[in-house]
Design an enzyme around this catalytic site. Structure first.
Site, short mmCIF file in Angstrom:
data_model
loop_
_atom_site.label_atom_id
_atom_site.label_comp_id
_atom_site.label_asym_id
_atom_site.label_seq_id
_atom_site.Cartn_x
_atom_site.Cartn_y
_atom_site.Cartn_z
N LYS A 44 1.01 -1.39 0.09
CA LYS A 44 -0.19 -0.09 0.07
C LYS A 44 1.07 1.23 -0.13
O LYS A 44 0.60 2.10 -1.06
CB LYS A 44 -0.74 0.10 1.21
N ASP A 67 2.51 -0.80 12.03
CA ASP A 67 1.23 -1.29 11.60
C ASP A 67 1.06 -2.72 11.95
O ASP A 67 -0.18 -3.12 11.59
CB ASP A 67 1.19 -0.91 10.01
C1 S3P Z 1 2.75 5.16 6.27
C2 S3P Z 1 3.66 5.57 7.37
C3 S3P Z 1 3.07 5.18 8.61
C4 S3P Z 1 2.04 3.93 8.58
C5 S3P Z 1 1.02 4.17 7.64
C6 S3P Z 1 1.70 4.16 6.27
C7 S3P Z 1 3.38 5.48 4.83
O1 S3P Z 1 2.65 6.25 9.38
O2 S3P Z 1 1.64 3.75 9.72
O3 S3P Z 1 0.32 3.06 7.62
O4 S3P Z 1 2.96 5.03 3.88
O5 S3P Z 1 4.07 6.42 4.92
P1 S3P Z 1 3.56 7.31 10.04
O6 S3P Z 1 4.15 8.31 8.96
O7 S3P Z 1 2.39 8.64 10.62
O8 S3P Z 1 4.17 6.93 10.90
#
Ligand code: S3P
Length: 439
Positions: free
Chosen positions: A24, A322
């Site tokens: 994702k 996550d």
């Molecule tokens: C993500 C960063 C993380 C993660 C999120 C996806 C990303 O969040 O928890 O599901 O794709 O950059 P944070 O940057 O807020 O830690």
């Protein structure tokens, strides 16, 4: 919308191989870089969930043309000449979409409005407003600039040196994407091991990214403005965060053996594998390779006769942030008390995950204590019962796999949110031997 309940009955040990959906985080970035790139971007194996489809729709609204099939798409980029959107851009449930897109749009000389669903409109945006304003864009948000909708009047930006209070890859990426359209060199200081997909993809697209280690830990990442990414040919690795639910289920059930094929193994994402090993599960990696700067391979996890409890070191948290919902599955199945702390960020994810997890685990008969910034779980008997997903895909998936090793059925009130990241989740669960069905 009518809820979609999901019931998982206890069954035999899970067994077999599966290919998780495309990553994702990487898919969001692929669509956004395609928007900024000069030339065509070809993407195969993109994540098919609603979150990434939202980003794809947004880049179309900003002028990109998309051809091909969901599994192999070609996007024709605009080389930075992005079109003002005619309508509000709906980021649905996706914090990554909202925050990364905000960085891209801050450097565009027009007005954009970003909003999302009930959950996203409760998630903080001040963390991107502050650096993007410092670069010269005008941004406003609801509730004293704290919550979406987010209004952006983009501008010709000036580079900044921004130091992040928490190691958020979303915020770092937002600033770096804005930096691509700024005058001068933009730097972000990230105080810990946040995921680095943006940096890797920018390099693969020919953009110079300079990284230096910080004395206090973490790193500084810099990009020079007005660098045009080249169109990429990208095969998206499987999403480790999606695979994690089945890998955790395998570790939690003696006699289980599950292989995730073609899964992303970027070390900023795989902290859960280290935890599973420490708890006594057998973890094997094979067919390791690197594509477009990202590690991937096959991972097999086998459930031991007895899973040991384990306290997750605080410094490991960013590498499994996550996967905490999946971690609760192994912690609930282990002998003894397992703890996790330093994870207050979980309170501002798709739901307040610390409280959603604690409430649901307790409802299923698991001994759990909610801490200010973590959880303490005494593993053993999982009775079964009713769980409420609170519109959070990872909560729904965690309790679905927990249902495979509970003493009686687990009923999830609404599993519709799973489609934001893993539309094929239930069929994979069934193919691996899970007894799951709609109520
Ligand atoms: C993500 C960063 C993380 C993660 C999120 C996806 C990303 O969040 O928890 O599901 O794709 O950059 P944070 O940057 O807020 O830690």
């Amino acid at each position: 919308m009518k809820p979609t309940p999901l019931i998982v009955e206890p069954g035999p040990a899970l067994f077999g191989a599966f290919t998780p959906p495309g990553d994702k985080s990487i898919t969001h970035r692929a669509w956004l870089l395609a928007l900024l790139a000069e030339g065509d971007t070809h993407v195969s194996g993109a994540n098919p969930g609603a979150d990434c489809e939202g980003t794809l729709h947004a880049v179309q609204a900003l002028g990109v043309s998309v051809t091909g099939t969901p599994d192999a798409r070609t996007l024709t980029g605009l080389g930075g000449r992005v079109r003002e959107p005619e309508a509000v851009l709906d980021c649905g449930n996706s914090g990554t979409m909202l925050r990364l897109l905000a960085g891209v749009l801050a450097a565009q000389p027009f007005l954009s409005v970003l909003t999302g669903d009930d959950s996203l409109r409760r998630r903080p945006v001040a963390r991107v407003i502050e650096p993007l304003r410092a670069m010269g864009a005008t941004l406003f948000a609801r509730d004293g600039d704290r919550l979406p909708p987010l209004v952006i009047r983009g501008a010709r930006l000036a580079a900044v040196r921004h130091s992040l209070p928490v190691a958020s890859a979303q915020v770092a990426s937002s600033v770096l994407l804005a930096g691509l359209g700024a005058d001068g060199e933009t730097s972000v200081e990230i105080p810990g091991p946040a995921r680095d997909h943006t940096e890797r993809m920018l390099r693969a697209a020919g953009v110079a990214v300079v990284e230096t280690a910080l004395a206090a830990g973490g790193r500084r990442v810099s990009v020079r403005g007005h660098a045009l990414p080249r169109g990429l040919r990208l095969s998206v690795p499987g999403d480790f965060s999606a695979a994690a639910f089945f890998l955790a289920a395998a570790a939690a059930t003696p006699g289980s053996r599950i292989t995730a094929n073609g899964v992303g193994l970027n070390p900023t994402r795989t902290g859960l594998l280290d935890v599973l090993e420490r708890m006594g599960a057998k973890v094997e990696r094979s067919e390791l390779r690197i594509e477009a700067g990202e590690e991937l391979g096959n991972v097999t996890v086998e459930g031991p006769a007895r899973l040991a409890s384990f306290d997750v070191p605080v410094e490991w948290i960013p590498r499994l942030i996550d996967e905490v919902p999946a971690w609760t599955v192994v912690a609930s199945a282990a002998a003894g008390v397992s703890r996790l702390a330093g994870a207050a960020e979980l309170r501002v994810k798709e739901s307040d995950r610390l409280s959603t997890l604690a409430r649901n685990l307790a409802a299923l008969g698991v001994h759990v204590r909610e801490l200010r910034d973590g959880l303490e779980i005494e593993g053993g008997r999982i009775a079964g019962g009713a769980a409420r997903a609170e519109g959070d895909h990872r909560i729904a998936m965690a309790f679905a796999v927990l249902g495979t090793r509970a003493a009686s059925a687990v009923r999830i009130d609404d599993a519709a949110s799973i489609a934001t990241s893993y539309p094929g989740f239930v069929s994979t669960l069934v193919a691996l031997g899970g007894r799951a069905g709609s109520a």
